[in-house]
Design an enzyme around this catalytic site. Structure first.
Site, PDB file in Angstrom:
ATOM      1  N   CYS A 117       0.816  -1.221   0.000  1.00  0.00           N
ATOM      2  CA  CYS A 117       0.000   0.000   0.000  1.00  0.00           C
ATOM      3  C   CYS A 117       0.848   1.268   0.000  1.00  0.00           C
ATOM      4  CB  CYS A 117      -0.926   0.004   1.215  1.00  0.00           C
ATOM      5  SG  CYS A 117      -1.941  -1.474   1.313  1.00  0.00           S
ATOM      6  N   HIS A 257      -3.346   6.901   3.491  1.00  0.00           N
ATOM      7  CA  HIS A 257      -3.744   5.615   2.908  1.00  0.00           C
ATOM      8  C   HIS A 257      -5.109   5.238   3.482  1.00  0.00           C
ATOM      9  CE1 HIS A 257      -3.975   1.612   1.565  1.00  0.00           C
ATOM     10  NE2 HIS A 257      -3.672   1.046   2.728  1.00  0.00           N
ATOM     11  N   ASN A 287     -10.179  -0.482   0.708  1.00  0.00           N
ATOM     12  CA  ASN A 287      -8.718  -0.341   0.640  1.00  0.00           C
ATOM     13  C   ASN A 287      -8.254  -0.795  -0.748  1.00  0.00           C
ATOM     14  OD1 ASN A 287      -5.961  -0.628   0.872  1.00  0.00           O
ATOM     15  ND2 ASN A 287      -6.014  -1.718   2.826  1.00  0.00           N
TER      16      ASN A 287
HETATM   17  O1  UT7 Z   1      -3.490  -1.559   3.896  1.00  0.00           O
HETATM   18  C1  UT7 Z   1      -2.974  -2.368   4.893  1.00  0.00           C
HETATM   19  C2  UT7 Z   1      -3.849  -3.530   5.079  1.00  0.00           C
HETATM   20  N1  UT7 Z   1      -4.668  -3.702   6.208  1.00  0.00           N
HETATM   21  C3  UT7 Z   1      -5.148  -2.898   7.157  1.00  0.00           C
HETATM   22  O2  UT7 Z   1      -4.854  -1.772   7.238  1.00  0.00           O
HETATM   23  C4  UT7 Z   1      -6.081  -3.458   8.145  1.00  0.00           C
HETATM   24  C5  UT7 Z   1      -5.664  -3.223   9.558  1.00  0.00           C
HETATM   25  N2  UT7 Z   1      -6.589  -3.842  10.481  1.00  0.00           N
HETATM   26  C6  UT7 Z   1      -7.893  -3.444  10.592  1.00  0.00           C
HETATM   27  O3  UT7 Z   1      -8.358  -2.556   9.909  1.00  0.00           O
HETATM   28  C7  UT7 Z   1      -8.744  -4.132  11.633  1.00  0.00           C
HETATM   29  O4  UT7 Z   1      -7.924  -4.881  12.478  1.00  0.00           O
HETATM   30  C8  UT7 Z   1      -9.853  -5.043  11.030  1.00  0.00           C
HETATM   31  C9  UT7 Z   1     -10.918  -4.185  10.367  1.00  0.00           C
HETATM   32  C10 UT7 Z   1      -9.261  -6.000  10.026  1.00  0.00           C
HETATM   33  C11 UT7 Z   1     -10.528  -5.834  12.139  1.00  0.00           C
HETATM   34  O5  UT7 Z   1     -11.069  -4.967  13.115  1.00  0.00           O
HETATM   35  P1  UT7 Z   1     -10.823  -5.259  14.662  1.00  0.00           P
HETATM   36  O6  UT7 Z   1     -11.557  -4.243  15.419  1.00  0.00           O
HETATM   37  O7  UT7 Z   1      -9.324  -5.350  14.858  1.00  0.00           O
HETATM   38  O8  UT7 Z   1     -11.543  -6.641  14.852  1.00  0.00           O
HETATM   39  P2  UT7 Z   1     -10.930  -8.037  15.330  1.00  0.00           P
HETATM   40  O9  UT7 Z   1     -10.041  -8.592  14.270  1.00  0.00           O
HETATM   41  O10 UT7 Z   1     -10.353  -7.853  16.708  1.00  0.00           O
HETATM   42  O11 UT7 Z   1     -12.227  -8.902  15.427  1.00  0.00           O
HETATM   43  C12 UT7 Z   1     -13.261  -8.631  16.345  1.00  0.00           C
HETATM   44  C13 UT7 Z   1     -14.357  -9.652  16.162  1.00  0.00           C
HETATM   45  C14 UT7 Z   1     -13.858 -11.086  16.108  1.00  0.00           C
HETATM   46  O12 UT7 Z   1     -14.793 -11.910  16.765  1.00  0.00           O
HETATM   47  P3  UT7 Z   1     -14.538 -12.404  18.267  1.00  0.00           P
HETATM   48  O13 UT7 Z   1     -13.241 -13.143  18.234  1.00  0.00           O
HETATM   49  O14 UT7 Z   1     -14.477 -11.133  19.071  1.00  0.00           O
HETATM   50  O15 UT7 Z   1     -15.721 -13.241  18.517  1.00  0.00           O
HETATM   51  C15 UT7 Z   1     -13.850 -11.413  14.634  1.00  0.00           C
HETATM   52  O16 UT7 Z   1     -14.025 -12.791  14.370  1.00  0.00           O
HETATM   53  O17 UT7 Z   1     -15.018  -9.421  14.907  1.00  0.00           O
HETATM   54  C16 UT7 Z   1     -15.042 -10.642  14.166  1.00  0.00           C
HETATM   55  N3  UT7 Z   1     -14.984 -10.303  12.747  1.00  0.00           N
HETATM   56  C17 UT7 Z   1     -16.079 -10.004  12.026  1.00  0.00           C
HETATM   57  N4  UT7 Z   1     -17.381  -9.950  12.361  1.00  0.00           N
HETATM   58  C18 UT7 Z   1     -18.258  -9.601  11.404  1.00  0.00           C
HETATM   59  C19 UT7 Z   1     -13.904 -10.211  11.954  1.00  0.00           C
HETATM   60  N5  UT7 Z   1     -14.274  -9.863  10.711  1.00  0.00           N
HETATM   61  C20 UT7 Z   1     -15.625  -9.735  10.740  1.00  0.00           C
HETATM   62  C21 UT7 Z   1     -16.590  -9.387   9.768  1.00  0.00           C
HETATM   63  N6  UT7 Z   1     -17.883  -9.319  10.152  1.00  0.00           N
HETATM   64  N7  UT7 Z   1     -16.255  -9.082   8.509  1.00  0.00           N
END
Ligand code: UT7
Length: 332
Positions: A117, A257, A287
């Site tokens: 990115c 970004h 993204n």
């Molecule tokens: O360009 C560079 C590339 N990437 C990035 O910049 C991404 C960087 N990371 C992020 O933006 C965030 O970490 C995410 C958006 C990917 C995830 O958000 P988060 O607040 O860190 O959520 P999490 O991974 O801690 O997940 C929280 C919960 C989990 O469930 P449990 O374990 O709490 O029961 C996940 O399984 O949300 C669940 N979850 C979802 N639920 C509904 C993960 N993805 C989804 C989804 N829909 N799409």
């Protein structure tokens, strides 16, 4: 570089996005997710997606043609092409060669670079140096991504995040005192395992992280990348401001970004600026990796948010893991 009597800046800018829109409601039918979760955790409402049989480089071709036309140049006047991509249609021919051929840039050398990115900012750094040392006159940068082709559409943790698109600029000599002021780039490969897209080899460790039959897809430890991102964006912005002797108050607009609105918000808080200073369009496109900064810049220019002589700060992070920042005095 300090002795040169011209600036180096953007002569023309263009973008191209696929027409097909994939909304959060569409995703609700594909994986166990909800519009509410996606908006709350990322800020994304919809993204643009290529048709299955459409190669990504076609977006780059259109963005490049628009940037060259905007610069008032002919394709034959481009002497070097840099394409940034993490989702090339082929490893060889490179996307830059495919674009070179289709736009008729017959006098241009062409290469792809991959800094995920952060690719566009790395490409700016390279282009500026190649123009400053007299190697080339008009360099075309194309940030072109077809991430929908490397996303696992059964993995809700990643498939809701990414989209397709391309942005392009022509870099060349501009009025002295205008254009790129400073670019800083960096990398920390020791944490690169947090965001992977395998190509010709896949380690057992990376294979086990992936679900289903889809092996050659994006995998990410979202929270690790998130932590890196907020810190890296704020530090990269501060570093380029320090090195160019400006303060954040001098900046008219920040183009970050576009990965997650919470990352942009976290970086803004660390920098002590309001979100109003940050251009945000990720709600519409998700993204789009290296294309996200040039697409956002093009939109901000079209909206007349940056005027000639004003300072704009580009800042990004991404796979590798990498980071980068540029201060430029808008020259158009
Ligand atoms: O360009 C560079 C590339 N990437 C990035 O910049 C991404 C960087 N990371 C992020 O933006 C965030 O970490 C995410 C958006 C990917 C995830 O958000 P988060 O607040 O860190 O959520 P999490 O991974 O801690 O997940 C929280 C919960 C989990 O469930 P449990 O374990 O709490 O029961 C996940 O399984 O949300 C669940 N979850 C979802 N639920 C509904 C993960 N993805 C989804 C989804 N829909 N799409």
């Amino acid at each position: 570089m300090d002795n040169q009597n011209f600036g180096i800046g953007i002569l023309g800018i263009g973008m191209c996005l696929p027409e097909s829109i994939l909304t959060n409601y569409d995703l609700e039918k594909m994986v166990d997710t909800s519009d509410e979760w996606i908006i709350k955790r990322t800020g994304i409402s919809e993204r643009r997606i290529l048709d299955k049989d459409e190669p990504a480089y076609k977006l780059g071709v259109k963005a490049a043609q628009r940037a060259i036309e905007d610069a008032g140049l002919k394709p034959e006047e481009i002497d070097f092409i840099i394409v940034t991509t993490t989702s090339p249609d082929y490893l060889t021919p490179s996307m830059s060669c495919m674009i070179q051929s289709e736009i008729g840039a017959v006098n241009a050398a062409a290469l792809d670079i991959n800094a995920a990115c952060t690719g566009f900012i790395y490409a700016l750094k390279i282009a500026e140096a190649l123009i400053a040392n007299g190697c080339y006159k008009n360099i075309l940068l194309v940030a072109c991504e077809g991430l929908s082709k490397v996303v696992d559409w059964e993995d809700r943790a990643t498939c809701v995040l990414f989209g397709d698109g391309a942005g392009a600029v022509v870099i060349g000599a501009v009025e002295n005192g205008l254009g790129i002021v400073k670019t800083c780039v960096g990398a920390d490969g020791s944490i690169g395992h947090n965001l992977t897209i395998p190509c010709c080899y896949l380690s057992n460790v990376d294979l086990e992280k992936r679900v289903h039959e889809n092996k050659r897809v994006v995998w990410m430890d979202g929270s690790e990348v998130f932590k890196f991102a907020v810190k890296a964006m704020a530090e990269a912005a501060s570093k380029v401001l320090d090195e160019s002797n400006f303060s954040i108050e001098d900046i008219k607009l920040i183009i970050p970004h576009q990965a997650n609105v919470r990352i942009i918000d976290g970086a803004a808080k660390r920098l002590g600026v309001s979100l109003d200073k940050m251009y945000i369009n990720l709600n519409k496109y998700g993204n789009i990796s290296s294309a996200s900064i040039p697409v956002a810049l093009k939109e901000a220019v079209d909206l007349n948010l940056i005027k000639k002589g004003e300072l704009v700060l580009l800042v990004g992070f991404g796979g590798g893991l990498t980071w980068g920042s540029t201060v430029m005095r808008w020259n158009r």
